[in-house]
Every structure is written in structure tokens, then in C-alpha cells.
Design an enzyme around this catalytic site. Structure first.
Site, PDB file in Angstrom:
ATOM      1  N   HIS A 178       0.858  -1.194   0.000  1.00  0.00           N
ATOM      2  CA  HIS A 178       0.000   0.000   0.000  1.00  0.00           C
ATOM      3  C   HIS A 178       0.891   1.241   0.000  1.00  0.00           C
ATOM      4  O   HIS A 178       1.643   1.482   0.950  1.00  0.00           O
ATOM      5  CB  HIS A 178      -0.932  -0.008   1.216  1.00  0.00           C
ATOM      6  CG  HIS A 178      -1.974  -1.075   1.122  1.00  0.00           C
ATOM      7  ND1 HIS A 178      -2.465  -1.758   2.202  1.00  0.00           N
ATOM      8  CD2 HIS A 178      -2.624  -1.579   0.039  1.00  0.00           C
ATOM      9  CE1 HIS A 178      -3.372  -2.635   1.790  1.00  0.00           C
ATOM     10  NE2 HIS A 178      -3.479  -2.544   0.479  1.00  0.00           N
ATOM     11  N   ALA A 179       0.740   2.019  -1.074  1.00  0.00           N
ATOM     12  CA  ALA A 179       1.704   3.083  -1.358  1.00  0.00           C
ATOM     13  C   ALA A 179       1.874   4.091  -0.227  1.00  0.00           C
ATOM     14  O   ALA A 179       2.979   4.502   0.098  1.00  0.00           O
ATOM     15  CB  ALA A 179       1.267   3.792  -2.633  1.00  0.00           C
ATOM     16  N   ARG A 180       0.773   4.516   0.382  1.00  0.00           N
ATOM     17  CA  ARG A 180       0.850   5.639   1.321  1.00  0.00           C
ATOM     18  C   ARG A 180       1.393   5.267   2.693  1.00  0.00           C
ATOM     19  O   ARG A 180       1.660   6.133   3.514  1.00  0.00           O
ATOM     20  CB  ARG A 180      -0.540   6.245   1.485  1.00  0.00           C
ATOM     21  CG  ARG A 180      -1.578   5.306   2.079  1.00  0.00           C
ATOM     22  CD  ARG A 180      -2.954   5.881   1.879  1.00  0.00           C
ATOM     23  NE  ARG A 180      -4.034   5.020   2.366  1.00  0.00           N
ATOM     24  CZ  ARG A 180      -5.310   5.233   2.104  1.00  0.00           C
ATOM     25  NH1 ARG A 180      -5.674   6.246   1.360  1.00  0.00           N
ATOM     26  NH2 ARG A 180      -6.240   4.434   2.583  1.00  0.00           N
ATOM     27  N   ARG A 233      -3.100   4.724  -2.520  1.00  0.00           N
ATOM     28  CA  ARG A 233      -2.918   3.423  -1.863  1.00  0.00           C
ATOM     29  C   ARG A 233      -2.548   2.300  -2.852  1.00  0.00           C
ATOM     30  O   ARG A 233      -1.798   1.388  -2.525  1.00  0.00           O
ATOM     31  CB  ARG A 233      -4.247   3.078  -1.170  1.00  0.00           C
ATOM     32  CG  ARG A 233      -4.389   1.653  -0.655  1.00  0.00           C
ATOM     33  CD  ARG A 233      -5.752   1.504  -0.008  1.00  0.00           C
ATOM     34  NE  ARG A 233      -6.154   0.117   0.213  1.00  0.00           N
ATOM     35  CZ  ARG A 233      -6.041  -0.511   1.375  1.00  0.00           C
ATOM     36  NH1 ARG A 233      -5.521   0.115   2.398  1.00  0.00           N
ATOM     37  NH2 ARG A 233      -6.445  -1.760   1.510  1.00  0.00           N
ATOM     38  N   ASN A 249      -3.387  -5.836  -2.129  1.00  0.00           N
ATOM     39  CA  ASN A 249      -3.765  -6.778  -1.063  1.00  0.00           C
ATOM     40  C   ASN A 249      -5.202  -7.281  -1.200  1.00  0.00           C
ATOM     41  O   ASN A 249      -5.771  -7.803  -0.250  1.00  0.00           O
ATOM     42  CB  ASN A 249      -3.543  -6.138   0.313  1.00  0.00           C
ATOM     43  CG  ASN A 249      -3.066  -7.152   1.329  1.00  0.00           C
ATOM     44  OD1 ASN A 249      -2.453  -8.170   0.978  1.00  0.00           O
ATOM     45  ND2 ASN A 249      -3.350  -6.907   2.608  1.00  0.00           N
ATOM     46  N   HIS A 302       2.426  -3.296   7.211  1.00  0.00           N
ATOM     47  CA  HIS A 302       1.458  -2.276   6.780  1.00  0.00           C
ATOM     48  C   HIS A 302       1.352  -1.200   7.863  1.00  0.00           C
ATOM     49  O   HIS A 302       1.939  -1.295   8.927  1.00  0.00           O
ATOM     50  CB  HIS A 302       0.057  -2.902   6.635  1.00  0.00           C
ATOM     51  CG  HIS A 302      -0.127  -3.757   5.438  1.00  0.00           C
ATOM     52  ND1 HIS A 302      -0.937  -3.407   4.395  1.00  0.00           N
ATOM     53  CD2 HIS A 302       0.382  -4.975   5.117  1.00  0.00           C
ATOM     54  CE1 HIS A 302      -0.933  -4.359   3.481  1.00  0.00           C
ATOM     55  NE2 HIS A 302      -0.134  -5.339   3.899  1.00  0.00           N
ATOM     56  N   TYR A 354     -11.332  -6.442   9.912  1.00  0.00           N
ATOM     57  CA  TYR A 354     -12.478  -6.656   9.021  1.00  0.00           C
ATOM     58  C   TYR A 354     -12.110  -7.777   8.057  1.00  0.00           C
ATOM     59  O   TYR A 354     -10.933  -8.023   7.801  1.00  0.00           O
ATOM     60  CB  TYR A 354     -12.840  -5.387   8.237  1.00  0.00           C
ATOM     61  CG  TYR A 354     -11.648  -4.671   7.630  1.00  0.00           C
ATOM     62  CD1 TYR A 354     -11.037  -5.149   6.464  1.00  0.00           C
ATOM     63  CD2 TYR A 354     -11.103  -3.548   8.230  1.00  0.00           C
ATOM     64  CE1 TYR A 354      -9.930  -4.517   5.916  1.00  0.00           C
ATOM     65  CE2 TYR A 354      -9.983  -2.904   7.679  1.00  0.00           C
ATOM     66  CZ  TYR A 354      -9.417  -3.404   6.525  1.00  0.00           C
ATOM     67  OH  TYR A 354      -8.321  -2.782   5.999  1.00  0.00           O
ATOM     68  N   GLU A 377       0.247  -4.310  11.346  1.00  0.00           N
ATOM     69  CA  GLU A 377      -0.162  -2.911  11.105  1.00  0.00           C
ATOM     70  C   GLU A 377       0.550  -2.065  12.150  1.00  0.00           C
ATOM     71  O   GLU A 377       0.217  -2.136  13.341  1.00  0.00           O
ATOM     72  CB  GLU A 377      -1.672  -2.754  11.291  1.00  0.00           C
ATOM     73  CG  GLU A 377      -2.529  -3.542  10.337  1.00  0.00           C
ATOM     74  CD  GLU A 377      -2.723  -2.861   8.990  1.00  0.00           C
ATOM     75  OE1 GLU A 377      -2.353  -1.674   8.847  1.00  0.00           O
ATOM     76  OE2 GLU A 377      -3.234  -3.531   8.085  1.00  0.00           O
TER      77      GLU A 377
HETATM   78  O1  0X9 Z   1      -6.873  -4.060   4.403  1.00  0.00           O
HETATM   79  C1  0X9 Z   1      -5.697  -4.400   4.300  1.00  0.00           C
HETATM   80  O2  0X9 Z   1      -5.212  -4.818   3.246  1.00  0.00           O
HETATM   81  C2  0X9 Z   1      -4.786  -4.307   5.518  1.00  0.00           C
HETATM   82  N1  0X9 Z   1      -5.062  -3.118   6.266  1.00  0.00           N
HETATM   83  S1  0X9 Z   1      -4.611  -1.648   5.684  1.00  0.00           S
HETATM   84  O3  0X9 Z   1      -5.182  -0.653   6.583  1.00  0.00           O
HETATM   85  N2  0X9 Z   1      -3.039  -1.508   5.760  1.00  0.00           N
HETATM   86  O4  0X9 Z   1      -5.062  -1.529   4.344  1.00  0.00           O
HETATM   87  C3  0X9 Z   1      -5.042  -5.507   6.417  1.00  0.00           C
HETATM   88  C4  0X9 Z   1      -4.663  -6.806   5.808  1.00  0.00           C
HETATM   89  C5  0X9 Z   1      -5.058  -7.980   6.612  1.00  0.00           C
HETATM   90  N3  0X9 Z   1      -5.067  -9.154   5.796  1.00  0.00           N
HETATM   91  C6  0X9 Z   1      -6.020  -9.369   4.833  1.00  0.00           C
HETATM   92  N4  0X9 Z   1      -7.085  -8.651   4.747  1.00  0.00           N
HETATM   93  N5  0X9 Z   1      -5.833 -10.400   4.059  1.00  0.00           N
HETATM   94 ZN    ZN Z   2      -1.887  -1.609   4.119  1.00  0.00          ZN
END
Ligand code: 0X9
Ligand code: ZN
Length: 415
Positions: A178-180, A233, A249, A302, A354, A377
Site C-alpha cells: 500500500h503506497a501511502r 494506496r 492486497n 502495513h 475486518y 499494522e
Molecule cells: O486491508 C488491508 O489490506 C490491511 N489493512 S490496511 O489498513 N493496511 O489496508 C489488512 C490486511 C489484513 N489481511 C487481509 N485482509 N488479508
Molecule cells: Zn496496508
């Protein structure tokens, strides 16, 4: 003096251009107190397509959303009318990002080594990897593993103790899908520095495991956040639907597109036109498959929110070795808390964060067969959450290394 004023004006013009897209944007922190309020937030995310910097997760946990001028009246009046708790976290995003950019640009890059007093550009990161390969030819190898959509060279760095054992276990670490999330490549660089340059201290780890590390999975997006749009992102490949970019992702071929993704290319969590549509996700896929059988620990860095997450993300059902995953993740969280007091929440994304399918962690676990897969994270900081001030970078990345080391020790005790 004249030339300084001219350069100052030039910098201002460029900076205004850089964040023209965020002119007038505000960031709101919203905390849902009941299921109805949570539903409202989910609608803002899914239906209105607002840019959630920190997505809605659970009751009484605050989420963060960035909203442009034309939607601010709407969001503020809706929240006020429905008595949902919210605060304005940042009332002038472009101003604070410009401030950050000036600060980041002030620090001169070193001619040797890597610095943690500012965020590095992609070329500087690659140059550091190449430098380590020259300085430590017995223990460090840098490989060109493919190019991004815009032609940037992705490089992995393999760090070992120099024993050249072909079937040695491997730990894979990456950041910057994720770029940002600038602190992610910074944290990965800190790991690289510790393993390569602080070898005597970390010799024991390297006796047991080799490391294969990709510090910036999405360099096109990363550079774009440095030069054009700080809050970008996704990747940068155009799509057939007008808006460029795919969420890396959400692009892996494991329950791809089933949950927590967007089908619309203009959204931040766009799953891609097909699984593995992006050269960058193909590169990660191919490298992990090459390590099949050897790789025991996959770690993605992340930001933000202080979570240590493990599969499955696509379902709330537990994964086959959930107990081992939890043990490793908890070891990381405990070590960090003991060292600095920073707290992390540990669990399956689908339960504590989530649900979202097509993530690299679920794919690495479910398809590449890596027994321990974790997404970390890191803590949020600065005026958006993604932009720690220069003095916060080193404390965050060194604290992260404490957690990573504890997880590595736990993995070593198991495999
Ligand atoms: O949503 C995501 O890709 C990740 N959070 S972020 O805020 N950095 O974008 C969480 C990734 C957790 N793993 C998966 N959802 N597979
Ligand atoms: Zn991320």
C-alpha cells in the site's frame, strides 16, 4: 537572497501542485456506538466510496475517513442528525501534507548507509540494497525479480550467514504494497540494516534461517505518493474503467473477490480486473512459490492501527494451525509491550479488524503453504496517521524490530 526567494516560490508552486487533489480535504475520526451507527459507516465505505484511512471495524473503536470539500456538508449533517460521535482530526489535509513534504525534503540523504530521520525515495532504497551486496558479498545477495507496471526494478535482498545451505529455512518479509504507508518500507529497511550491518548481534537467527526481503512491493504507487498524491494506496496500472490502480492486497488468487473488496476501479480496495492482474502481485507470487517448502514465516508490514493479524482474513472460521499462528503473533505483541508499552491487538482480521479476501497473507498460507503468515499494522502517527514526524520514525521501526525478533524466535522454536 534573490535566488533563495525564487527557490522558495518554486518549491511552493510544486508543493501546491503535488497535493492539488487534496485541497480542502478534511479527516474525520468517527466512533460507532451501536450496530446502526456501524451500519452508517459501512455505507459510507461501500456505497459512498469515501476514503477510509482506517476502516470501520468494531463498536466503540474509532475509524478515520478523509472527505473532499463537496461531501463535507453531507457527512457532517448526517453524523450530527443521527448523533454519531465524530471529531475533525485534520481540517486541512493538504496543508499538513505540504508541511510534511518540506520536513522530509530537508534531510539530506547519506552517501552511504540508510537513514531513519526521513522517508527514502525508491531509488535510494534500491541503492542501499546494492550497497549492502557490495559491502557484504558473502552474506548478502540482491536479485532483480521483475519490473513494476511503470518499469521500476523490484529487488529482493537475501541475507544469510554465508553458509550457502540450499535447503535452509527462509523468512520472507515485505512492505509497501500500500503506497501511502511509508512507515512500512522504513520498518523493513530497519530489519535489513539490523540483519546485514548488525550481523554479530543477530548471528544466531541467521544460523537457522535465511531472509528474503522485498522492501517496496508497489514502487509505482510509493513514488506517486512522493511526487503527486500523498494518500494514494493502490498500484498505478490503468484499468478499463477509467480509474487507475488495484489494491495489491485484494489481488491474490485465494477466495479472490469474495468479501471486503470493491468491484469498482475507482475505489481504494479495488480487487483488480482479475486475480494477479498486477505485475507487482505476480512478482510476489512467483518469489513465494520459488521458496515453497523452505519458507516458514511470511511477514507483511502495513500501517496503521497496531494489529498483528493472521489467517484467515477471508472468513471468520479458524485456520488449521490457528493456535501456532496466535502463539507467534502474541510473542510479537508481548515483546513490544514489555519493551515500550505500545499495545497491539492480535487476531484474525475477520474477527478483530475486518474480513477481506485476496490478501497476500491468506494466499501465502493457503496456496504457498507457508505455515506462519502474519500482517503487522504499525502504529499510526502524524497528521493523517500515515506520516510520522521525522523524530517518530526510528522509535517506531526499532520497536517493530523488537516484535519481529520475538516472532522470529518463536518460529525458530517451532520449525
Ligand atoms: O486491508 C488491508 O489490506 C490491511 N489493512 S490496511 O489498513 N493496511 O489496508 C489488512 C490486511 C489484513 N489481511 C487481509 N485482509 N488479508
Ligand atoms: Zn496496508
Amino acid at each position: 537572497m534573490g535566488i533563495q526567494i525564487f527557490l522558495g516560490l518554486l518549491a511552493c508552486c510544486c508543493l501546491t501542485f503535488v497535493n492539488a487533489d487534496l485541497e480542502g480535504y478534511k479527516i474525520y475520526d468517527i466512533t460507532p456506538c451501536n450496530a446502526f451507527e456501524q451500519h452508517i459507516l459501512e455505507d459510507m465505505d461501500r456505497i459512498k466510496g469515501y476514503d477510509f484511512l482506517h476502516r470501520p471495524r468494531a463498536l466503540n473503536v474509532s475509524s478515520r475517513v478523509m472527505v473532499g470539500p463537496k461531501d463535507q456538508n453531507d457527512i457532517e449533517s448526517t453524523l450530527t442528525k443521527l448523533a454519531v460521535n465524530f471529531t475533525i482530526f485534520n481540517d486541512d489535509v493538504s496543508k499538513s501534507i505540504n508541511r510534511e513534504r518540506i520536513q522530509n525534503g530537508k534531510v539530506r540523504s547519506l552517501s552511504r548507509g540508510i537513514s531513519f530521520t526521513n522517508f527514502q525515495r525508491f531509488d535510494q532504497i534500491n541503492a542501499y540494497l546494492d550497497e549492502l551486496a557490495v559491502r557484504y558479498p558473502d552474506r548478502v545477495k540482491v536479485e532483480n525479480v521483475g519490473k513494476s507496471y511503470e518499469g521500476r526494478q523490484l529487488k529482493t535482498i537475501t541475507i544469510s550467514n554465508g553458509d550457502r545451505r540450499p535447503n535452509k529455512n527462509v523468512i520472507w518479509i515485505d512492505g509497501g504494497i500500500h503506497a501511502r504507508e511509508w512507515i512500512a518500507p522504513a520498518a523493513v529497511l530497519y530489519v535489513i540494516q539490523q540483519l546485514a550491518e548488525n550481523f554479530q548481534v543477530n548471528k544466531d537467527i541467521l544460523t537457522r534461517y535465511d531472509f528474503v526481503i522485498l522492501p517496496v512491493v508497489n514502487p509505482d504507487g510509493y513514488e506517486y505518493t512522493h511526487t503527486r498524491e500523498r494518500m494514494w494506496r493502490k498500484t498505478r496500472r490503468p484499468t478499463a474503467f477509467g480509474c487507475p490502480g488495484t489494491d495489491g492486497n485484494r489481488n491474490f488468487d485465494f477466495h479472490w473477490g469474495e468479501v471486503g473488496v470493491s468491484n469498482s476501479a475507482c475505489d481504494e480496495t479495488f480487487k483488480g480486473q482479475k486475480a494477479f492482474s498486477e505485475p507487482e502481485t505476480q512478482i510476489v507470487r512467483d518469489q513465494l512459490l520459488k521458496l515453497k517448502g523452505r519458507a516458514k514465516f511470511y511477514l507483511a508490514i502495513h500501517a496503521f492501527g497496531n494489529y498483528i493479524l493472521y489467517p484467515w482474513a477471508w472468513t471468520t472460521a479458524p485456520s488449521p494451525n490457528a493456535a501456532s499462528l496466535a502463539e507467534v503473533a502474541n510473542a510479537g505483541a508481548y515483546a513490544i509491550q514489555a519493551a515500550t508499552g505500545t499495545r497491539y491487538t492480535v487476531g484474525q482480521p475477520s474477527k478483530v479488524f475486518y474480513a477481506a479476501a485476496g490478501g497476500v497473507d491468506d494466499w501465502a498460507y493457503g496456496v504457498a503453504g507457508i505455515p506462519i503468515c502474519i500482517t503487522m499494522e504499525l502504529p499510526g502517527a502524524g497528521s493523517t496517521g500515515f506520516d510520522p514526524f521525522p523524530q517518530h520514525i526510528l522509535p517506531i521501526v526499532s520497536e517493530t524490530w523488537i516484535g519481529i525478533k520475538a516472532m522470529i524466535q518463536k518460529v525458530i522454536s517451532k520449525f
